[in-house]
Enzyme design. Structure first.
Site, PDB file in Angstrom:
ATOM      1  N   ALA A 123      40.273  23.111  32.863  1.00  0.00           N
ATOM      2  CA  ALA A 123      40.876  24.246  33.577  1.00  0.00           C
ATOM      3  C   ALA A 123      40.208  24.315  34.945  1.00  0.00           C
ATOM      4  O   ALA A 123      39.253  25.046  35.145  1.00  0.00           O
ATOM      5  CB  ALA A 123      40.680  25.534  32.788  1.00  0.00           C
ATOM      6  N   ALA A 124      40.716  23.519  35.890  1.00  0.00           N
ATOM      7  CA  ALA A 124      39.922  23.136  37.061  1.00  0.00           C
ATOM      8  C   ALA A 124      40.035  24.041  38.287  1.00  0.00           C
ATOM      9  O   ALA A 124      39.085  24.136  39.056  1.00  0.00           O
ATOM     10  CB  ALA A 124      40.277  21.699  37.465  1.00  0.00           C
ATOM     11  N   PRO A 126      39.932  27.050  40.966  1.00  0.00           N
ATOM     12  CA  PRO A 126      40.261  26.508  42.289  1.00  0.00           C
ATOM     13  C   PRO A 126      39.495  25.249  42.692  1.00  0.00           C
ATOM     14  O   PRO A 126      39.769  24.679  43.731  1.00  0.00           O
ATOM     15  CB  PRO A 126      39.910  27.668  43.226  1.00  0.00           C
ATOM     16  CG  PRO A 126      38.780  28.368  42.520  1.00  0.00           C
ATOM     17  CD  PRO A 126      39.086  28.259  41.053  1.00  0.00           C
ATOM     18  N   GLY A 127      38.517  24.824  41.883  1.00  0.00           N
ATOM     19  CA  GLY A 127      37.855  23.558  42.181  1.00  0.00           C
ATOM     20  C   GLY A 127      36.361  23.616  42.374  1.00  0.00           C
ATOM     21  O   GLY A 127      35.735  22.605  42.683  1.00  0.00           O
ATOM     22  N   SER A 128      35.747  24.784  42.179  1.00  0.00           N
ATOM     23  CA  SER A 128      34.295  24.873  42.395  1.00  0.00           C
ATOM     24  C   SER A 128      33.546  23.943  41.446  1.00  0.00           C
ATOM     25  O   SER A 128      32.674  23.173  41.864  1.00  0.00           O
ATOM     26  CB  SER A 128      33.817  26.319  42.225  1.00  0.00           C
ATOM     27  OG  SER A 128      34.167  26.824  40.951  1.00  0.00           O
ATOM     28  N   ASP A 174      49.191  22.289  29.997  1.00  0.00           N
ATOM     29  CA  ASP A 174      48.448  23.157  29.095  1.00  0.00           C
ATOM     30  C   ASP A 174      47.287  22.320  28.538  1.00  0.00           C
ATOM     31  O   ASP A 174      47.495  21.206  28.045  1.00  0.00           O
ATOM     32  CB  ASP A 174      49.390  23.609  27.967  1.00  0.00           C
ATOM     33  CG  ASP A 174      48.749  24.621  27.028  1.00  0.00           C
ATOM     34  OD1 ASP A 174      47.566  24.434  26.672  1.00  0.00           O
ATOM     35  OD2 ASP A 174      49.434  25.572  26.625  1.00  0.00           O
ATOM     36  N   ASP A 192      35.992  25.271  30.867  1.00  0.00           N
ATOM     37  CA  ASP A 192      35.696  26.600  31.398  1.00  0.00           C
ATOM     38  C   ASP A 192      36.946  27.426  31.099  1.00  0.00           C
ATOM     39  O   ASP A 192      37.882  27.459  31.882  1.00  0.00           O
ATOM     40  CB  ASP A 192      35.396  26.520  32.898  1.00  0.00           C
ATOM     41  CG  ASP A 192      34.978  27.855  33.471  1.00  0.00           C
ATOM     42  OD1 ASP A 192      34.094  28.498  32.888  1.00  0.00           O
ATOM     43  OD2 ASP A 192      35.550  28.269  34.505  1.00  0.00           O
ATOM     44  N   CYS A 245      33.632  33.435  31.658  1.00  0.00           N
ATOM     45  CA  CYS A 245      33.016  34.504  32.459  1.00  0.00           C
ATOM     46  C   CYS A 245      33.264  35.840  31.760  1.00  0.00           C
ATOM     47  O   CYS A 245      33.643  36.828  32.379  1.00  0.00           O
ATOM     48  CB  CYS A 245      33.547  34.507  33.890  1.00  0.00           C
ATOM     49  SG  CYS A 245      35.343  34.591  34.024  1.00  0.00           S
TER      50      CYS A 245
END
EC number: 2.1.1.178
Length: 478
Positions: A123-124, A126-128, A174, A192, A245
């Site tokens: 689940a990448a 925005p890319g952090s 998915d 994540d 989170c």
């Protein structure tokens, strides 16, 4: 302060039941009402931490190390005129604005300085974390960055491009499909997981507006499906990091225990006690990190590191793949492209990568991607380096961001005024042209303070701006 943070009473009652005995509710509520400290991560694909620290000192930024990330810092900077996101350092990919606790899952994945050939970020966007993984992989191997929400793939790609990542392949599925489509394909997997976001109230005072216990249980069911799929996609001996989170045990410990109950002794929980000094302040009895916001003055977070000891039977899935639109360049074609790139821009093609062609487009794919070609439909792979035309090749922006280092002979340093003009999409007439640099025609790399910021083309004594339109900024620039 965020005194207006909305925290439902039912949530506070729940926290009271799961808060460790050494913590108290007053500190929890107080921490939730304090704004987050701003934090950044140095992008070591572009610059060393030491050089960045010197640059920060010159700019009057105050950096404090994040204990669980060697290149992470809390930052104090005057943003009254120029926000951090509009600094030259950010726009050229030297750092990423990333919440400190969100650096922890990737640190856990590479806890023992592992070297992985194939990694999945489930689940990448925005890319952090994707860009953090790419830096620890040193742009080698292959990093599959998947994002379920199609609307977020664009920002994921923009961040990958800005940070100079070239070993990524992007997909838009998915996350539950990977176990069946690519079983036992990855050395490491980061999940994540999408979650109820209970730990994010310090960043978003409305994060809990729609919180209900029923929604927590619904999300937990999805998380259990995702972690099973991630485990199937993992090679025997591989490492899975599961993170959220959020704070609810239903979305954290219980999801990990579900995996253990499903796959038995194939699953081992590896303790994160040694991840950083004082990690034991958030350690659970299983060795997970369950981080309440007052413990390290960051977001609420959860991280688990899981080892897969042996194969488990993966679901059999039928999939329909369209015709793969790329063909591998011949040895002669690859050598010609490599030679022209060297002659034009003094750039070498990296090893462990191969040139692929689609019509007139020239792409560079990581070699480690090849076993997955035909097994999964990617929305973007590697980097586009050129378009063929009758007089040779027209080099693309990602040649500058992902292949150039700043040491090339065909690169010109811009003044601050010229660099601002460049980022505003305008052509520049450099005041200082190094001796021996060919001008008048041909392509040229442009840099500011030593960092490559783009690729242009000489037209007499000016450089025609080659910045992609979507990267053009028009105000509040450094």
């Amino acid at each position: 302060m965020h005194p207006n943070v909305y925290i439902p009473d039912a949530f506070l009652e729940k926290i009271q039941t799961i808060l460790p005995a050494n913590l108290n509710m007053e500190d929890f509520i107080s921490a939730c009402q304090r704004p987050l400290r701003k934090s950044i991560r140095v992008n070591t694909l572009k610059m060393s931490v030491e050089d960045f620290v010197k640059r920060a000192e010159d700019k009057g930024w105050t950096l404090s190390p994040v204990p669980w990330c060697d290149n992470g810092f809390w930052i104090e900077a005057d943003e009254s005129v120029v926000p951090l996101g509009n600094t030259a350092e950010h726009m050229s990919g030297l750092f990423y604005i990333q919440e400190a606790s969100s650096m922890m899952p990737v640190s856990a994945l590479f806890m023992n300085d592992e070297s992985y050939d194939a990694v999945l970020d489930t689940a990448a966007a925005p890319g952090s974390k994707t860009t953090q993984i790419a830096a620890l992989m040193k742009n080698e191997g292959v990093l599959v960055a998947n994002e379920y929400a199609a609307s977020r793939v664009k920002v994921l790609h923009a961040n990958i491009e800005r940070c100079g990542v070239r070993n990524a392949a992007l997909s838009n599925f998915d996350g539950r499909v990977f176990g069946g489509w690519l079983p036992e394909q990855f050395d490491a997997v980061l999940l994540d997981a999408p979650c109820s976001g209970e730990g994010t109230v310090r960043k978003d005072e409305d994060a809990m507006k729609n919180w209900t216990q029923a929604s927590v249980l619904e999300i937990a069911d999805t998380q259990k499906d995702l972690i099973e799929s991630a485990f199937h996609a993992l090679k025997p001996g591989g490492v899975l990091v599961y993170s959220t989170c959020t704070l609810s045990t239903e979305e954290n410990q219980q999801v990990c225990h579900h995996l253990k109950e499903t796959f038995g002794d194939a699953v081992e929980f590896e303790s994160l006690d040694g991840l950083f000094e004082n990690a034991n302040a958030a350690l659970t009895e299983e060795g997970f990190l369950h981080i309440f916001p007052q413990v390290y003055d960051c977001e609420g977070f959860f991280v688990a590191r899981i080892r897969k000891h042996h194969s488990v039977e993966a679901p059999q899935v039928k999939k329909r793949m369209g015709k793969f639109p790329f063909v591998k360049a011949s040895k002669k074609e690859s050598e010609e492209i490599s030679k022209q790139l060297h002659n034009a821009l003094d750039i070498e093609l990296p090893s462990e990568s191969t040139v692929w062609l689609r019509d007139k487009d020239v792409w560079l794919f990581p070699d480690a991607l090849e076993p997955m070609i035909g097994e999964l439909r990617f929305s973007r792979m590697g980097i586009k380096i050129a378009e063929a035309h009758k007089n040779g090749y027209r080099w693309q922006h990602q040649v500058a961001t992902a292949l150039a280092t700043g040491a090339e002979s065909n690169a010109i340093e811009l003044t601050i005024e010229e660099a601002r003009e460049w980022y505003m999409g305008r052509d520049v007439r450099p005041q200082i042209i190094p001796e021996g640099l060919k001008t008048g025609k041909g392509e040229v790399l442009v840099k500011y303070q030593g960092a490559i910021i783009g690729l242009g083309k000489w037209v007499s004594n000016r450089i025609k701006n080659g910045l992609p339109r979507e990267l053009v900024r028009d105000k509040n620039l450094f």
